[in-house]
Structure formats: structure tokens, C-alpha cells
Design a protein around this motif. Structure first.
Motif, PDB file in Angstrom:
ATOM      1  N   ALA A  18       0.839  -1.199   0.000  1.00  0.00           N
ATOM      2  CA  ALA A  18       0.000   0.000   0.000  1.00  0.00           C
ATOM      3  C   ALA A  18       0.871   1.245   0.000  1.00  0.00           C
ATOM      4  CB  ALA A  18      -0.914   0.002   1.216  1.00  0.00           C
ATOM      5  N   TYR A  19       0.297   2.320  -0.524  1.00  0.00           N
ATOM      6  CA  TYR A  19       1.015   3.588  -0.679  1.00  0.00           C
ATOM      7  C   TYR A  19       0.136   4.738  -0.213  1.00  0.00           C
ATOM      8  CZ  TYR A  19       3.767   0.782  -3.932  1.00  0.00           C
ATOM      9  OH  TYR A  19       4.550  -0.182  -4.503  1.00  0.00           O
ATOM     10  N   GLY A  20       0.780   5.791   0.265  1.00  0.00           N
ATOM     11  CA  GLY A  20       0.070   7.041   0.501  1.00  0.00           C
ATOM     12  C   GLY A  20      -0.271   7.646  -0.858  1.00  0.00           C
ATOM     13  N   ILE A  21      -1.090   8.679  -0.883  1.00  0.00           N
ATOM     14  CA  ILE A  21      -1.530   9.262  -2.150  1.00  0.00           C
ATOM     15  C   ILE A  21      -0.351   9.795  -2.963  1.00  0.00           C
ATOM     16  CG2 ILE A  21      -3.016  10.985  -3.253  1.00  0.00           C
ATOM     17  CD1 ILE A  21      -4.504   8.714  -1.726  1.00  0.00           C
ATOM     18  N   GLU A  22       0.545  10.510  -2.334  1.00  0.00           N
ATOM     19  CA  GLU A  22       1.685  11.066  -3.068  1.00  0.00           C
ATOM     20  C   GLU A  22       2.593   9.966  -3.605  1.00  0.00           C
ATOM     21  OE1 GLU A  22       3.731  14.401  -1.370  1.00  0.00           O
ATOM     22  OE2 GLU A  22       1.860  15.225  -0.567  1.00  0.00           O
ATOM     23  N   GLN A  23       2.817   8.931  -2.814  1.00  0.00           N
ATOM     24  CA  GLN A  23       3.631   7.802  -3.273  1.00  0.00           C
ATOM     25  C   GLN A  23       2.951   7.081  -4.425  1.00  0.00           C
ATOM     26  OE1 GLN A  23       3.796   5.743   0.476  1.00  0.00           O
ATOM     27  NE2 GLN A  23       5.936   6.329   0.795  1.00  0.00           N
ATOM     28  N   ALA A  24       1.641   6.939  -4.338  1.00  0.00           N
ATOM     29  CA  ALA A  24       0.884   6.282  -5.406  1.00  0.00           C
ATOM     30  C   ALA A  24       0.977   7.096  -6.696  1.00  0.00           C
ATOM     31  CB  ALA A  24      -0.570   6.102  -4.988  1.00  0.00           C
ATOM     32  N   ALA A  25       0.850   8.402  -6.571  1.00  0.00           N
ATOM     33  CA  ALA A  25       0.972   9.273  -7.746  1.00  0.00           C
ATOM     34  C   ALA A  25       2.355   9.123  -8.370  1.00  0.00           C
ATOM     35  CB  ALA A  25       0.706  10.728  -7.359  1.00  0.00           C
ATOM     36  N   ASP A  26       3.387   9.100  -7.543  1.00  0.00           N
ATOM     37  CA  ASP A  26       4.753   8.915  -8.043  1.00  0.00           C
ATOM     38  C   ASP A  26       4.893   7.569  -8.751  1.00  0.00           C
ATOM     39  OD1 ASP A  26       5.640  11.359  -7.129  1.00  0.00           O
ATOM     40  OD2 ASP A  26       6.533  10.547  -5.296  1.00  0.00           O
ATOM     41  N   ALA A  27       4.333   6.520  -8.156  1.00  0.00           N
ATOM     42  CA  ALA A  27       4.417   5.189  -8.745  1.00  0.00           C
ATOM     43  C   ALA A  27       3.710   5.134 -10.095  1.00  0.00           C
ATOM     44  CB  ALA A  27       3.822   4.152  -7.788  1.00  0.00           C
ATOM     45  N   LEU A  28       2.623   5.885 -10.232  1.00  0.00           N
ATOM     46  CA  LEU A  28       1.864   5.909 -11.476  1.00  0.00           C
ATOM     47  C   LEU A  28       2.453   6.871 -12.499  1.00  0.00           C
ATOM     48  CD1 LEU A  28      -1.754   5.910 -10.018  1.00  0.00           C
ATOM     49  CD2 LEU A  28      -0.663   4.059 -11.312  1.00  0.00           C
ATOM     50  N   GLY A  29       3.290   7.786 -12.034  1.00  0.00           N
ATOM     51  CA  GLY A  29       3.858   8.781 -12.941  1.00  0.00           C
ATOM     52  C   GLY A  29       2.885   9.895 -13.268  1.00  0.00           C
ATOM     53  N   LYS A  84      -2.759  -3.414  -5.571  1.00  0.00           N
ATOM     54  CA  LYS A  84      -3.760  -3.981  -6.490  1.00  0.00           C
ATOM     55  C   LYS A  84      -4.589  -2.878  -7.134  1.00  0.00           C
ATOM     56  CE  LYS A  84      -4.250  -8.533  -4.499  1.00  0.00           C
ATOM     57  NZ  LYS A  84      -5.148  -9.537  -3.948  1.00  0.00           N
ATOM     58  N   ALA A  85      -4.927  -1.835  -6.376  1.00  0.00           N
ATOM     59  CA  ALA A  85      -5.690  -0.716  -6.934  1.00  0.00           C
ATOM     60  C   ALA A  85      -4.864   0.020  -7.989  1.00  0.00           C
ATOM     61  CB  ALA A  85      -6.124   0.245  -5.829  1.00  0.00           C
ATOM     62  N   LEU A  86      -3.556   0.151  -7.744  1.00  0.00           N
ATOM     63  CA  LEU A  86      -2.682   0.786  -8.739  1.00  0.00           C
ATOM     64  C   LEU A  86      -2.648  -0.044 -10.014  1.00  0.00           C
ATOM     65  CD1 LEU A  86       0.360   1.906  -6.552  1.00  0.00           C
ATOM     66  CD2 LEU A  86      -1.493   3.322  -7.437  1.00  0.00           C
ATOM     67  N   GLU A  87      -2.525  -1.362  -9.875  1.00  0.00           N
ATOM     68  CA  GLU A  87      -2.494  -2.244 -11.036  1.00  0.00           C
ATOM     69  C   GLU A  87      -3.816  -2.175 -11.801  1.00  0.00           C
ATOM     70  OE1 GLU A  87      -1.500  -6.091  -9.502  1.00  0.00           O
ATOM     71  OE2 GLU A  87       0.526  -5.462  -8.962  1.00  0.00           O
ATOM     72  N   ALA A  88      -4.928  -2.132 -11.094  1.00  0.00           N
ATOM     73  CA  ALA A  88      -6.242  -2.053 -11.733  1.00  0.00           C
ATOM     74  C   ALA A  88      -6.398  -0.729 -12.484  1.00  0.00           C
ATOM     75  CB  ALA A  88      -7.352  -2.206 -10.683  1.00  0.00           C
ATOM     76  N   TYR A  89      -5.900   0.351 -11.900  1.00  0.00           N
ATOM     77  CA  TYR A  89      -5.968   1.666 -12.536  1.00  0.00           C
ATOM     78  C   TYR A  89      -5.182   1.661 -13.845  1.00  0.00           C
ATOM     79  CZ  TYR A  89      -5.270   6.686 -13.236  1.00  0.00           C
ATOM     80  OH  TYR A  89      -5.223   7.954 -13.773  1.00  0.00           O
ATOM     81  N   VAL A  90      -3.974   1.125 -13.815  1.00  0.00           N
ATOM     82  CA  VAL A  90      -3.137   1.074 -15.016  1.00  0.00           C
ATOM     83  C   VAL A  90      -3.796   0.185 -16.072  1.00  0.00           C
ATOM     84  CG1 VAL A  90      -0.920   0.293 -15.949  1.00  0.00           C
ATOM     85  CG2 VAL A  90      -0.992   1.606 -13.824  1.00  0.00           C
ATOM     86  N   ALA A  91      -4.319  -0.962 -15.673  1.00  0.00           N
ATOM     87  CA  ALA A  91      -4.977  -1.865 -16.619  1.00  0.00           C
ATOM     88  C   ALA A  91      -6.178  -1.183 -17.273  1.00  0.00           C
ATOM     89  CB  ALA A  91      -5.409  -3.148 -15.912  1.00  0.00           C
ATOM     90  N   LYS A  92      -6.952  -0.438 -16.468  1.00  0.00           N
ATOM     91  CA  LYS A  92      -8.115   0.281 -17.000  1.00  0.00           C
ATOM     92  C   LYS A  92      -7.674   1.322 -18.013  1.00  0.00           C
ATOM     93  CE  LYS A  92     -12.116   2.992 -15.438  1.00  0.00           C
ATOM     94  NZ  LYS A  92     -11.977   4.191 -16.227  1.00  0.00           N
ATOM     95  N   LYS A  93      -6.635   2.065 -17.701  1.00  0.00           N
ATOM     96  CA  LYS A  93      -6.128   3.092 -18.611  1.00  0.00           C
ATOM     97  C   LYS A  93      -5.592   2.464 -19.896  1.00  0.00           C
ATOM     98  CE  LYS A  93      -7.096   6.792 -16.444  1.00  0.00           C
ATOM     99  NZ  LYS A  93      -8.099   7.680 -17.032  1.00  0.00           N
ATOM    100  N   GLU A  94      -4.952   1.311 -19.777  1.00  0.00           N
ATOM    101  CA  GLU A  94      -4.457   0.617 -20.970  1.00  0.00           C
ATOM    102  C   GLU A  94      -5.611   0.170 -21.858  1.00  0.00           C
ATOM    103  OE1 GLU A  94      -2.028  -2.478 -19.270  1.00  0.00           O
ATOM    104  OE2 GLU A  94      -0.215  -1.283 -19.500  1.00  0.00           O
ATOM    105  N   ARG A  95      -6.663  -0.379 -21.249  1.00  0.00           N
ATOM    106  CA  ARG A  95      -7.832  -0.810 -22.031  1.00  0.00           C
ATOM    107  C   ARG A  95      -8.479   0.385 -22.732  1.00  0.00           C
ATOM    108  NH1 ARG A  95      -8.755  -3.764 -17.415  1.00  0.00           N
ATOM    109  NH2 ARG A  95     -10.412  -2.375 -16.739  1.00  0.00           N
ATOM    110  N   GLU A  96      -8.613   1.500 -22.007  1.00  0.00           N
ATOM    111  CA  GLU A  96      -9.202   2.699 -22.597  1.00  0.00           C
ATOM    112  C   GLU A  96      -8.353   3.192 -23.769  1.00  0.00           C
ATOM    113  OE1 GLU A  96      -9.517   5.501 -19.414  1.00  0.00           O
ATOM    114  OE2 GLU A  96     -11.234   4.486 -18.513  1.00  0.00           O
ATOM    115  N   SER A  97      -7.056   3.164 -23.613  1.00  0.00           N
ATOM    116  CA  SER A  97      -6.149   3.615 -24.661  1.00  0.00           C
ATOM    117  C   SER A  97      -6.236   2.719 -25.893  1.00  0.00           C
ATOM    118  CB  SER A  97      -4.721   3.638 -24.119  1.00  0.00           C
ATOM    119  OG  SER A  97      -3.824   4.008 -25.150  1.00  0.00           O
TER     120      SER A  97
END
Length: 67
Positions: free
Chosen positions: A8-19, A48-61
Motif C-alpha cells: 500500500a502507498y500514501g496518495i503522493e507515493q501512489a501518484a509517483d508510482a503511477l507517474g 492492487k488498486a494501482l495495477e487495476a488503474y493502469v490496466a483500466k487506462k491501458e484498455r481505454e487507450s
């Protein structure tokens, strides 16, 4: 599991991880694109939420490129 892998990550760490910016992360949370949970007073994002977010963005793209 690798002991250095965070679950798990804090919001700022999660944002950094997602770029993405911190503002974009909060926007994604507000719209329900990025799920979070509270641990005491702190809002957290699971790996897992970060992975789901990236997967969703990839599908949308991919959907945009197919059109």
C-alpha cells in the motif's frame, strides 16, 4: 513476495508510482477511477488498486486506437 514490495502507498507515493501528478491522483480518486481505503486518518492506495488503474487506462487507450 519480495520483502521490499509495498502492499500500500500514501496518495503522493501512489501518484509517483503511477507517474502522474498529485492533483491527477486526487482527481482519479474523486471520480472513482482509483480506489482507496482509510487506515486511521491516512488515505491509502493498495498495490492492487494501482495495477487495476493502469490496466483500466491501458484498455481505454487500446479502445481509442482501434476506432
Amino acid at each position: 513476495m519480495n520483502p521490499s514490495t509495498k502492499l500500500a502507498y500514501g496518495i503522493e507515493q501512489a501518484a509517483d508510482a503511477l507517474g502522474i501528478s498529485r492533483s491527477r491522483a486526487y482527481q482519479a480518486i474523486a471520480t472513482g477511477e482509483l480506489s482507496t481505503y482509510k487506515d486511521g486518518r491516512r488515505r491509502m492506495v493498495s498495490a492492487k488498486a494501482l495495477e487495476a488503474y493502469v490496466a483500466k487506462k491501458e484498455r481505454e487507450s487500446q479502445g481509442r486506437h482501434a476506432a
